[in-house]
Each structure stands twice: as C-alpha cells, then as structure tokens.
Design a protein around this motif. Structure first.
Motif, mmCIF file in Angstrom:
data_model
loop_
_atom_site.group_PDB
_atom_site.id
_atom_site.type_symbol
_atom_site.label_atom_id
_atom_site.label_comp_id
_atom_site.label_asym_id
_atom_site.label_seq_id
_atom_site.Cartn_x
_atom_site.Cartn_y
_atom_site.Cartn_z
ATOM 1 N N ASP A 145 -41.636 42.945 -64.875
ATOM 2 C CA ASP A 145 -40.673 42.655 -65.932
ATOM 3 C C ASP A 145 -39.406 42.047 -65.354
ATOM 4 N N SER A 146 -38.592 41.545 -66.246
ATOM 5 C CA SER A 146 -37.291 41.043 -65.811
ATOM 6 C C SER A 146 -36.276 41.470 -66.848
ATOM 7 N N LYS A 147 -35.053 41.669 -66.407
ATOM 8 C CA LYS A 147 -34.031 42.130 -67.344
ATOM 9 C C LYS A 147 -32.639 41.679 -66.936
ATOM 10 N N VAL A 148 -31.767 41.584 -67.938
ATOM 11 C CA VAL A 148 -30.364 41.283 -67.695
ATOM 12 C C VAL A 148 -29.561 42.415 -68.322
ATOM 13 N N ILE A 149 -28.668 43.001 -67.549
ATOM 14 C CA ILE A 149 -27.882 44.143 -68.034
ATOM 15 C C ILE A 149 -26.410 43.771 -67.983
ATOM 16 N N SER A 150 -25.734 43.883 -69.122
ATOM 17 C CA SER A 150 -24.275 43.668 -69.128
ATOM 18 C C SER A 150 -23.589 45.010 -68.965
ATOM 19 N N LEU A 151 -22.524 45.035 -68.167
ATOM 20 C CA LEU A 151 -21.846 46.298 -67.883
ATOM 21 C C LEU A 151 -20.426 46.315 -68.439
ATOM 22 N N HIS A 152 -19.995 47.494 -68.847
ATOM 23 C CA HIS A 152 -18.593 47.702 -69.180
ATOM 24 C C HIS A 152 -17.799 47.670 -67.865
ATOM 25 N N PRO A 153 -16.488 47.432 -67.940
ATOM 26 C CA PRO A 153 -15.695 47.423 -66.698
ATOM 27 C C PRO A 153 -15.865 48.710 -65.878
ATOM 28 N N ASP A 154 -16.136 49.847 -66.541
ATOM 29 C CA ASP A 154 -16.286 51.099 -65.780
ATOM 30 C C ASP A 154 -17.711 51.309 -65.263
ATOM 31 N N ARG A 179 -20.570 51.434 -67.059
ATOM 32 C CA ARG A 179 -21.580 51.871 -68.022
ATOM 33 C C ARG A 179 -22.325 50.662 -68.597
ATOM 34 N N VAL A 180 -23.581 50.905 -69.021
ATOM 35 C CA VAL A 180 -24.366 49.814 -69.599
ATOM 36 C C VAL A 180 -23.794 49.449 -70.965
ATOM 37 N N ALA A 181 -23.516 48.167 -71.176
ATOM 38 C CA ALA A 181 -22.992 47.729 -72.468
ATOM 39 C C ALA A 181 -24.123 47.177 -73.329
ATOM 40 N N ASP A 182 -25.074 46.495 -72.693
ATOM 41 C CA ASP A 182 -26.172 45.885 -73.440
ATOM 42 C C ASP A 182 -27.237 45.451 -72.440
ATOM 43 N N PHE A 183 -28.441 45.230 -72.920
ATOM 44 C CA PHE A 183 -29.474 44.731 -72.015
ATOM 45 C C PHE A 183 -30.497 43.894 -72.766
ATOM 46 N N ILE A 184 -31.100 42.970 -72.047
ATOM 47 C CA ILE A 184 -32.183 42.159 -72.596
ATOM 48 C C ILE A 184 -33.351 42.338 -71.644
ATOM 49 N N MET A 185 -34.522 42.548 -72.182
ATOM 50 C CA MET A 185 -35.678 42.809 -71.318
ATOM 51 C C MET A 185 -36.819 41.892 -71.659
ATOM 52 N N ASN A 186 -37.518 41.421 -70.656
ATOM 53 C CA ASN A 186 -38.802 40.772 -70.878
ATOM 54 C C ASN A 186 -39.839 41.634 -70.189
ATOM 55 N N ASP A 187 -40.560 42.403 -70.996
ATOM 56 C CA ASP A 187 -41.602 43.206 -70.368
ATOM 57 C C ASP A 187 -42.908 43.047 -71.121
ATOM 58 N N LYS A 188 -42.994 41.961 -71.884
ATOM 59 C CA LYS A 188 -44.205 41.778 -72.680
ATOM 60 C C LYS A 188 -45.078 40.712 -72.071
ATOM 61 N N CYS A 189 -44.535 39.963 -71.123
ATOM 62 C CA CYS A 189 -45.226 38.775 -70.685
ATOM 63 C C CYS A 189 -44.879 38.571 -69.215
ATOM 64 N N ALA A 190 -45.840 38.086 -68.456
ATOM 65 C CA ALA A 190 -45.639 37.969 -67.012
ATOM 66 C C ALA A 190 -44.744 36.784 -66.641
ATOM 67 N N SER A 245 -27.948 33.489 -70.357
ATOM 68 C CA SER A 245 -27.080 32.845 -71.341
ATOM 69 C C SER A 245 -27.115 33.574 -72.674
ATOM 70 N N ARG A 246 -28.225 34.214 -72.987
ATOM 71 C CA ARG A 246 -28.255 35.029 -74.217
ATOM 72 C C ARG A 246 -27.284 36.198 -74.105
ATOM 73 N N ALA A 247 -27.208 36.777 -72.897
ATOM 74 C CA ALA A 247 -26.328 37.926 -72.699
ATOM 75 C C ALA A 247 -24.855 37.508 -72.672
ATOM 76 N N GLY A 248 -24.592 36.254 -72.323
ATOM 77 C CA GLY A 248 -23.220 35.734 -72.340
ATOM 78 C C GLY A 248 -22.412 36.128 -71.114
ATOM 79 N N GLY A 249 -21.098 35.977 -71.204
ATOM 80 C CA GLY A 249 -20.220 36.321 -70.087
ATOM 81 C C GLY A 249 -20.086 35.178 -69.096
ATOM 82 N N SER A 250 -19.254 35.382 -68.072
ATOM 83 C CA SER A 250 -19.023 34.284 -67.127
ATOM 84 C C SER A 250 -18.829 34.766 -65.695
ATOM 85 N N GLY A 251 -18.836 36.074 -65.458
ATOM 86 C CA GLY A 251 -18.528 36.583 -64.119
ATOM 87 C C GLY A 251 -19.702 36.536 -63.164
ATOM 88 N N ASP A 252 -19.530 37.192 -62.019
ATOM 89 C CA ASP A 252 -20.570 37.247 -61.000
ATOM 90 C C ASP A 252 -21.760 38.066 -61.488
#
Lengths: 400, 252
Positions: free
Chosen positions: B103-112, B114-125, B200-207
């Motif tokens: 699977d692959s995933k993108v996790i957005s974090l709060h400044p502290d 904590r997980v703010a949001d996530f997008i996952m691809n685990d249905k397809c290789a 790009s779906r998750a957005g943001g601009s940092g590292d």
C-alpha cells in the motif's frame, strides 16, 4: 447513610428491570425483522395492495391513504449482483445492481408479493434500471426535480405527487381523500417522531446504544406493518433506555462519537459500523444522517396546510445528493454533529455513486472549516475490504 | 522504559527497540506466516540489543497489516505509527509519504505531530513496491536494480498504471528491443506519479518525510521532489519508521 443506601438499591433494581426490558424489546425487534416476509405474505393474502419502494423520496402517506402497504424492497446484498450483471454494466453502483438482481432472480420476498413498484429519478443509473425493472413488475417512476431552488421545482414535484395519487387510485380502485391523507400524515409523523425520539438518545452526554442497535431499530420500523405496535415498542425501548441511563447504567463504553453520512446503509454495510465500533477503537456511531434514518425522520410533514401541498413540500426538502446545489445536507450534518456531540464524521460512499462521491469534497471542505475530522470511504457490498476498513477507521479513531 | 515496535508489512517485518535514548532496528522477510516472522523479529531485536529473551518489563506494540495476528501488548494502525516514526526521524516535518510493499499513503500532520488527515491506496498494487516487484520478475532483475539505474538513462514512459496492464506493456516493450534500464526508469516514474497525485490531494507545501521500503530508492525520491517542487527527505532508517513509531507509542 441509610437513605443513601436505599436510593442506590432502588437504582439497582430499576437498572435490572430496565435491562431485562431492553433485551426483551431488542429481541422482539430482531424477531419482527426476521418475520417481515411472512407478515407481508399475510397482508397480501388478506387482499391488501403491496407497494414496493426503494427510496426515502417515495410519499409513504399516499400509499397508506390508498389502503396499500409500502414495503422497502431488497437492495443491499451482494448475492444477486452477478445475476444483475447479465443486463447491467459492472461499473454501476451496487445498490442499483442489487435491487435489479433481487427482482430478476425473484429472491426478494417483498418484490415477489408487490403489485407495483414506485421509483424516483434519483440518479441516472436508477432511472435507466427502472426501465428494465418495468418488464418484471409494473414500475411507476416519479420525475424528481434536480434542484430545490427553482420556483418551478415545487410545482413539478406537486404534479408528480398528484400523478402518483392518480396511479394508485386507478390501480387499486381507491379514492385518496384529504381526510385519509390527513390521517396518513398524522400516522407517519408519529412513526417518525418515535424513531427520532429514539435516535435523539444520542444527544445525552454518554452513548446509550450502539450503531448496530440503531440500525436494528431503523429496520424494525421499516419492516413492521402494525404501525401502532411499532410506535409503542420503540417508545417503550426509548423509555427503558432513558430510565436505565438516569439510574446510572452505561451500556456502551466508547469515548469517540462518530456520525455516519452518505449512501443508504443496509445489511452489507454493517461492516462499516463493525469497523468503527471495533473494541480497540473505543468508538461508537451516534447517528446516521442517511436515507431511512435522520434524512427522512428529521423533516415532518406539516399538518396545518392542505395535505398534498404538505407532502410535496416535505419530500422535496430531503437533502439528497441528486439535488444541485445540496447545501441543506451540510446543514443537516452540522446540526447532528452538534446535537449528538459527534467527534468526527464518516462518509460512506458506494462505488460508482457519482453524486455522493463528488459531494464528498464539499462535505470535507465544509467540515474542515468547522474543525471537524472527516473520513470518506468508498466501498461496495462485498466483504473483501473488511481489513482495509479496519485500518482506515482504526487510524481515524486514533486521530480523534 | 524499554519498548519494542514491530511493523508486520506484506513484504517485510520491521522491528525497533526504544530504550528511552536510542533506537535499534532489524528486518526480516514476512514470508507466509506473519505471526512467526513477527516473533522471530522480536527475538532478533532482543539478541541484537543484548537483552535476555525473557527479560521483563518490555512492552511490544504491533502495527502493519499483520498486527492483529500477533499477540502484542498494544495494536496501533500503521497511520499513527508512521506519523510518530517519521517525526522522530525528521522532526517538525508536516507530511509523511509512505510507499510500502502493498500500500501507499500520505499523512498530513498537525504542528504538534498528531495525525490531521490521511489518504491511503490499499486497494490496488499500482504505485506500490508490489508493482515494482512484479515488474522485476518480467525484467529478470531484482528490486535493488531499480536503485542502480545509471544516471542519464532516458526514461521509457509506461502508460499503464495498473499492475496487470503494465506487465503486458513491459513485455511488449522488451519485445521491441527496448533496454531494461529505460523501462525501469519509466516504472519508477509511474510510481512517483501515483505518489504525487496523493500528495497534491492532501495539499500543503512543506517538506515531506518519505518512509517505507521504497524510500530507499534515490531516483524515486528525486522524481517525487521534481514533480512536487517540495523537499522530499528520506532517512537511513526510513524503512523502519512504522516500527519506530510503534515502539515510541508503546513507550508512552
């Protein structure tokens, strides 16, 4: 000291009596749902017209006033989908395929007994499926406006409501008088009021029932045709739950409260509720802003205006994703987040349901601006993604 | 307090031990029996740290797709673990990209953190390590060959994202006499593209902290950096981010 002890003892007895009553009522409801096919068969044999329905938009009151029994047709199992795919494309929403498959294979007892099906143009897939369904059973399709914001929408929908009235009158040789309509409206309003009173237990600070139990009560209401009995049992259940709660009983231990929204839920989608309510998540579903639940019980049919106008107005106000724009849905979600103290929202979207799928972005954006965590899952009726749902909802619960 | 984190992935089982100051890691293939691999990994990490196998007071936290088959003290999803692990490796990072075996995933974090949001691809290789592994079979190469594509190789674009269709495409290209290296580069580009879409779906601009087995591939990292215009940081221990996160969460 002694008095205090006496009070505690009294509470303990109250709880014990309530728990017994609660278990008994839940069991009665389970049995009611199990026996629904027999109940419909008996009604059919007694000469009552059976009217098959699929959707929250179908004006229940008109069918009731025509002497008919509105029955929700099977649409939430994977089983008949393969058969449906003989005629329907694969990449179509499972609800449409399942509905058609049940009819085609004659495996839905309610479809088997129904005299006529009432459908609505709630999406392109359904509208075209109804054309095929008409070959299996007479199907009357109500043309639903695609917006509530045009002045003509209400007029069009009233025309459709009147047309349905005529269709039912002609088919069943009935006369739908204002008097009959008024009492049907009163009856449906009181069924919805009992349902809403039960759903509103979620407004209490601690959870009272699980999401699975909410689904059971919804099903029981849907599949009980002795309406007064349904009202009495749901009210009795709510009373016992309230008494037990006030005496200190906490049946559900979960700290994170989730509001579900999106496509209609059903048996096959219990997997979503199971994934949310898995013990390690400490989460509970506090409400369903879906068709068949809050989306239909929240809106009352007015009793102070002409019955046909009141029916027209109520049904058109249902915030379905087929409407464009559909801002009212977001307002309804916000209302129940607040009322039911939800910590997060789970949007359950059926594969290939374009309207709910596209609308997901608007819901996400609106809730993000409120600071409410939101998760959307796309699923179907198969059980193949149970593990993936567990990971998603597990992570969502950890996030809250 | 000493705490072990075990990340039972589809391809490899990663294990980390946190003693309050330091992290030690080890890895073993998951194979057919995730439970046994996890047990082996725990034994291995204790050996590596010089801890007796039955030493008391060490909690074990499991994560990854096999977390429920292993008797751990605590089970936490890979989302929370990758977030915690990534923040340990790259402090203050606001986004995690994880490309693992299935699977692959993108996790957005709060400044502290904590997980703010996530997008996952685990249905397809598509866009996962599995995609590259399947292609390696047809190319007669190994996964490490994807890490040693000569600089200046002209990429052969692969149009199919789907693993099954990409396979036929690769076989077709080989039949046309195209060399392996440009095809490998094209396949990496395809994985990068999938990751970029999620980012790009998750957005943001940092590292972005890049974790999971595929984070070891420098070319993949560079491609994602190039396509997003954001700094993509991988760490020597990137592959262990999930296990490290589990160990840290277990120590709380």
């Amino acid at each position: 000291m002694r008095r205090h002890h006496g009070r505690e003892l009294k509470e303990e007895i109250t709880i014990r009596n309530c728990v017994e009553k609660i278990d008994e009522l839940f069991e009665k409801m389970r049995e009611g749902v199990r026996n629904a096919p027999v109940a419909v068969k008996e009604l059919k044999e007694a000469g009552r017209p059976i009217v098959g329905i699929y959707c929250t938009f179908t004006p229940w009151e008109l069918i009731n006033a025509a002497g008919g029994i509105p029955v929700s047709l099977c649409s939430t199992s994977e089983k008949p989908i393969a058969a449906a795919e003989q005629h329907l494309p694969r990449n179509l929403c499972p609800l449409i395929k399942s509905s058609y498959g049940f009819a085609l294979t004659d495996t839905c007892p309610y479809f088997h007994f129904c005299d006529i099906v009432i459908g609505e143009t709630t999406c392109d897939g359904k509208k075209k499926m109804y054309e095929l369904l008409n070959a299996l059973r007479p199907t009357h399709v109500m043309q639903l406006p695609q917006t509530t914001e045009h002045a003509k929408s209400l007029e069009l929908w009233k025309h459709e409501v009147i047309k349905l009235k005529e269709v039912l009158e002609e088919r069943f040789g009935a006369s739908i008088t204002d008097e009959k309509l008024t009492s049907a409206i009163k009856l449906k309003n009181s069924i919805n009021a009992a349902a809403l009173r039960f759903y509103d237990l979620a407004a209490l600070p601690d959870p009272v029932v699980s999401g699975k139990e909410i689904m059971l009560v919804s099903d029981y209401i849907k599949f009980t045709f002795d309406y007064e009995e349904a009202i009495a049992n749901v009210n009795a259940l709510t009373d016992s739950l309230l008494d037990a709660y006030k005496s200190g009983l906490r049946r559900v231990s979960a700290s994170k409260r989730i509001l579900i929204t999106g496509c209609p839920m059903g048996k096959s989608l219990e997997k979503v509720v199971d994934a949310i309510e898995a013990p390690e998540n400490s989460a509970v579903v506090v409400g369903f802003e879906n068709c068949g639940n809050l989306k239909c019980t929240h809106y009352k049919v007015r009793e102070d205006i002409a019955p046909l106008d009141a029916i027209t107005e109520k049904y058109l106000s249902i915030p379905c994703s087929v409407m464009s724009p559909n801002n009212e849905r977001i307002e309804l979600i916000r209302h129940y987040i607040k009322k039911y103290r939800a910590d997060g929202v789970a949007d359950v979207i059926l594969q290939a349901c374009h309207t709910y799928n596209v609308e997901s972005h608007s819901v996400r954006t609106a809730l993000a601006s409120d600071g409410i965590p939101y998760i959307a899952v796309e699923t179907d009726y198969s059980q193949g993604d149970v593990g993936q749902l567990a990971t998603r909802f597990g992570a969502f619960a950890e996030m809250l | 307090m000493r705490s072990i984190g075990v990340d039972i992935g589809s391809a490899a089982t990663k294990c980390a031990l946190w003693d309050g100051n330091d992290i030690i890691c080890c890895i073993t293939p998951t194979g057919w029996t995730p439970k046994e691999s996890a047990e082996a990994a725990v034994v291995m990490i204790k050996e590596k740290a010089g801890i007796a196998p039955d030493a008391p007071g060490i909690s074990v936290t499991a994560t990854g797709y096999g977390r429920n088959v292993f008797p751990a003290d605590k089970r936490v999803t890979e989302i929370s673990c990758h977030a915690a692990g990534a923040r340990f490796l790259v402090p203050e990072v606001g986004m995690v990209l994880d490309i693992g075996g299935q699977d692959s995933k993108v996790i957005s974090l709060h400044p502290d953190g904590r997980v703010a949001d996530f997008i996952m691809n685990d249905k397809c290789a598509a866009g996962t390590g599995r995609f590259l592994q399947n292609m390696a079979v047809h190319l007669g190469c190994t996964l490490s060959d994807f890490c040693s594509i000569p600089e200046g190789t002209v990429m052969q674009p692969i149009n199919s994202m789907c693993t099954v269709f990409a396979e036929s495409e690769v076989i077709g290209l080989l039949a046309h006499g195209i060399a392996k290296e440009p095809i490998c580069a094209g396949l990496l580009d395809s994985v990068a593209q999938k990751a970029v879409t999620m980012i790009s779906r998750a957005g943001g601009s940092g590292d972005i902290c890049f974790t999971g087995g595929c984070a070891q591939n420098g070319m993949l990292r560079a491609l994602i950096e190039e396509k997003t215009g954001r700094r993509v940081i991988s760490h020597a221990l990137s592959q262990y981010a999930g296990a490290i996160g589990a160990a840290l969460i277990g120590a709380k």
